[in-house]
Design an enzyme around this catalytic site. Structure first.
Site, short mmCIF file in Angstrom:
data_model
loop_
_atom_site.label_atom_id
_atom_site.label_comp_id
_atom_site.label_asym_id
_atom_site.label_seq_id
_atom_site.Cartn_x
_atom_site.Cartn_y
_atom_site.Cartn_z
N SER A 11 -3.15 -3.97 0.03
CA SER A 11 -3.30 -2.67 0.51
C SER A 11 -1.22 -1.70 -0.11
CB SER A 11 -3.46 -2.76 2.02
OG SER A 11 -4.21 -3.73 2.50
N HIS A 19 -2.17 0.88 -1.36
CA HIS A 19 -3.05 1.01 -2.28
C HIS A 19 -4.02 2.67 -2.42
CE1 HIS A 19 -0.96 -1.23 -5.49
NE2 HIS A 19 -2.14 -2.45 -4.81
N ASP A 55 -4.50 -12.17 -8.02
CA ASP A 55 -5.64 -11.49 -7.38
C ASP A 55 -6.45 -12.56 -8.32
OD1 ASP A 55 -3.71 -9.41 -6.80
OD2 ASP A 55 -5.45 -8.49 -6.08
N HIS A 65 3.19 -1.57 -7.97
CA HIS A 65 3.92 -2.42 -6.76
C HIS A 65 5.26 -2.04 -7.39
CE1 HIS A 65 -0.08 -4.81 -7.98
NE2 HIS A 65 -0.02 -4.89 -6.46
#
Lengths: 216, 357
Positions: B55, B57, B110, B219
């Site tokens: 989260s 973004h 991811d 990030h």
């Protein structure tokens, strides 16, 4: 002399590791803040708390206990550490299915299969500033000690000592895997958080074996 | 830290509760495990498109769930990958019998979590393909790093693949299409300020009052260089220069091979941008950048592209893939063709993107 780890001791290992992760939460997160994304301590703490909550307390199959640990870590840790530790214990659980206690050979198998899983999942080798830099020396030291005919506790002590050296050896390394790899040269001078949590997990198991030796 | 939040531990859940209440016609939010599902999913006869990531973004990815884009999104904690149990439940909820395409941004966590999810979904008898987006040209090298990060091209890929799924593309064809968009998309970002992850309470990185970071990741990962503040035109020229001059980028990605029934390493190479290309452009705000600045950047970008003998034929200008409250921008250029433009233009109705309906 301790010759086996019982299924009960494996459960204590998970419970004790959860306490260790809680106690080291800030330390791990600070290490991660330097070269990663500052969540390793929080993630490992959350994952191990979930593992304890889901522990099948009356389970005697070590494979099933480790599978439960794996599933909790996979679903609660997140980041890269979740799938890596999850795969470590998933592979180990497959290798130890049906065992109610672990001999020296079983613990060596646990380390071997777990590490193979991490290498497969993370596409990493030794020397890339990852958890493998603690785990691989630990596995090798364990195997060497066992080859000498050392007791299970002595094998684990040798493994933990090697893991500690491996963990400290990550300080001058340049990261080439994971988020730290984008720092290039700037990743030097920091101890890898994943190698640190791996060391803590092994150290906890060794302490349980040492207590078993004292008691017997 | 000054933020419009309640308990830092609740930020992910609370924004999803808001999303669900705001868009009940488009989506449903599930918790334990957390995923956002398109209202009409599963749709029989359609490949389901699933994505997700940390989260922070927003509107990506949950804001792109609806009609003509994503069937499901799995939000992780802030800047932390979602976990395989989320994708497993989301996938089971949206699979319509023709399989699932998972669009995955290239971050170590991811990639691994979505691979494990694909393995779990296959155990449920659902065909799954993962396509990794790695478009950030700020990362020059894939041998000594985890490779190029997944950034702005993800938004374009989700739009185009969502439309293609509606148009009836099968899973193989969708995987190829998604890979093609990735190999044709290039991005580069920059930051004027850092951002603060709510649970950490401190800026992710330190940056001087008069400094900017060129090539920043979403990030706050370090970029290619830190320089003194420049004009909007000069900054646009730096970013566009990296994108337009980017040579062929070869790397190995892990994809599922349905014939060998295993993960395989696939070597792929980017297409470079050349004179005559028609482009889809994304001038993206990182969360703290006013729209006025994005249009200022677009003006210079438009002129630079024209001067290179190419043309921008579609554009998105706004905060489409943010990094919390970071001030900064990223530019994405995707080489289009008739098929990609037709799919890009197809109707879409999501919280974050809507046209044609």
């Amino acid at each position: 002399m301790l010759t086996v780890l019982t299924h009960r001791q494996v459960i204590v290992w998970i419970e004790r590791t959860a306490e260790v992760m809680k106690a080291n939460r800030d330390t791990l997160t600070e290490l991660d803040a330097a070269i990663g994304d500052a969540d390793h301590g929080n993630n490992m703490d959350r994952g191990y708390q979930a593992a304890v909550a889901k522990l099948p307390g009356d389970e005697t199959d070590v494979g099933a206990i480790l599978r439960s640990l794996s599933m909790a870590l996979i679903s609660k840790v997140g980041g890269a550490a979740g799938p890596l530790y999850g795969t470590f214990f998933l592979q180990a659980s497959n290798a130890l299915k049906g065992r109610t206690e672990l001999t020296e050979a079983d613990v060596e198998r646990l380390l071997e299969t777990g590490i193979d899983g991490v290498m497969m999942r993370g596409k990493a080798q030794a020397g890339e500033k990852t958890m493998l830099d603690a785990l691989i020396p630990a596995r090798d030291a364990f195997a060497t000690a066992r080859g000498r005919g050392a007791s299970l506790t002595d094998c684990l002590e040798a493994a933990t000592e090697a893991a500690g050296q491996g963990m400290r050896a990550t300080i001058p390394m340049i990261a080439t895997k994971g988020r730290a790899s984008y720092l290039g040269e700037r990743s030097r001078g920091h101890q890898d958080p994943g190698a640190t949590s791996s060391y803590l997990i092994l150290k906890t198991l060794t302490e349980i074996a040492q207590e078993g030796r004292t008691a017997s | 830290m000054k933020k419009l939040i309640n308990d830092p531990e609740d930020v992910t859940r609370e924004q999803l509760e808001g999303l669900a209440l705001a868009h009940p016609d488009l989506l449903e939010v599930h918790f334990d495990p957390t995923f956002v599902k398109a209202r009409q999913a599963p749709e029989a006869g359609k490949v389901a498109i699933l994505s997700g990531g940390g989260s922070g973004h927003e509107p990506m990815h949950a804001g792109y769930v609806g009609r003509g884009m994503l069937d499901a999104a799995c939000p992780g904690q802030v800047f932390t990958s979602p976990t395989p149990d989320q994708m497993l439940e989301a996938g089971k909820a949206v699979a319509g019998g023709r399989g699932i395409l998972q669009i995955v941004k290239n971050y170590t966590g991811d990639v691994m979590n979505f691979q494990m999810a694909a393995d779990l979904l296959r155990e449920e008898g659902i065909a799954v393909r993962n396509i990794v987006i790695d478009d950030d040209v700020a990362v020059k090298d894939s041998t000594y790093t985890a490779g190029r990060r997944g950034t702005g091209t993800t938004v374009i890929a989700e739009k185009i693949c969502g439309a293609a799924a509606v148009a009836g593309y099968d899973l193989d064809r969708l995987a190829q299409l998604c890979r093609r968009v990735n190999l044709r998309g290039k991005s580069m970002g920059m930051a004027l300020t850092s951002c603060i992850v709510p649970q950490n309470g401190r800026p992710t990185f330190e940056i001087g009052e008069d400094e900017i970071e060129i090539g920043i990741g979403i990030h706050g990962e370090p970029g290619v260089e830190r320089i003194g503040i420049e004009t909007a035109d000069a900054i646009t020229e730096i970013l566009a220069g990296h994108i337009l001059d980017d040579g062929p980028y070869a790397r190995t990605l892990t994809e599922w091979d349905p014939d060998r029934d295993d993960w395989v390493e696939v070597e792929v190479v980017d297409e470079t941008l050349v004179k005559g290309d028609r482009l889809i452009a994304l001038v993206n705000g990182m969360g703290g950048t006013p729209l006025s600045e994005l249009y200022t950047v677009y003006a210079r970008l438009h002129a630079l592209v024209e001067a290179s003998g190419m043309s921008i034929v579609r554009r998105l200008i706004g905060p489409y893939m943010t990094s919390l409250e970071m001030q900064g921008i990223s530019i994405t250029l995707v080489k289009a063709d008739d098929e990609l433009l037709r799919l890009f233009d197809a109707p879409v109705h999501t919280a974050g993107l809507r046209w044609g309906c």
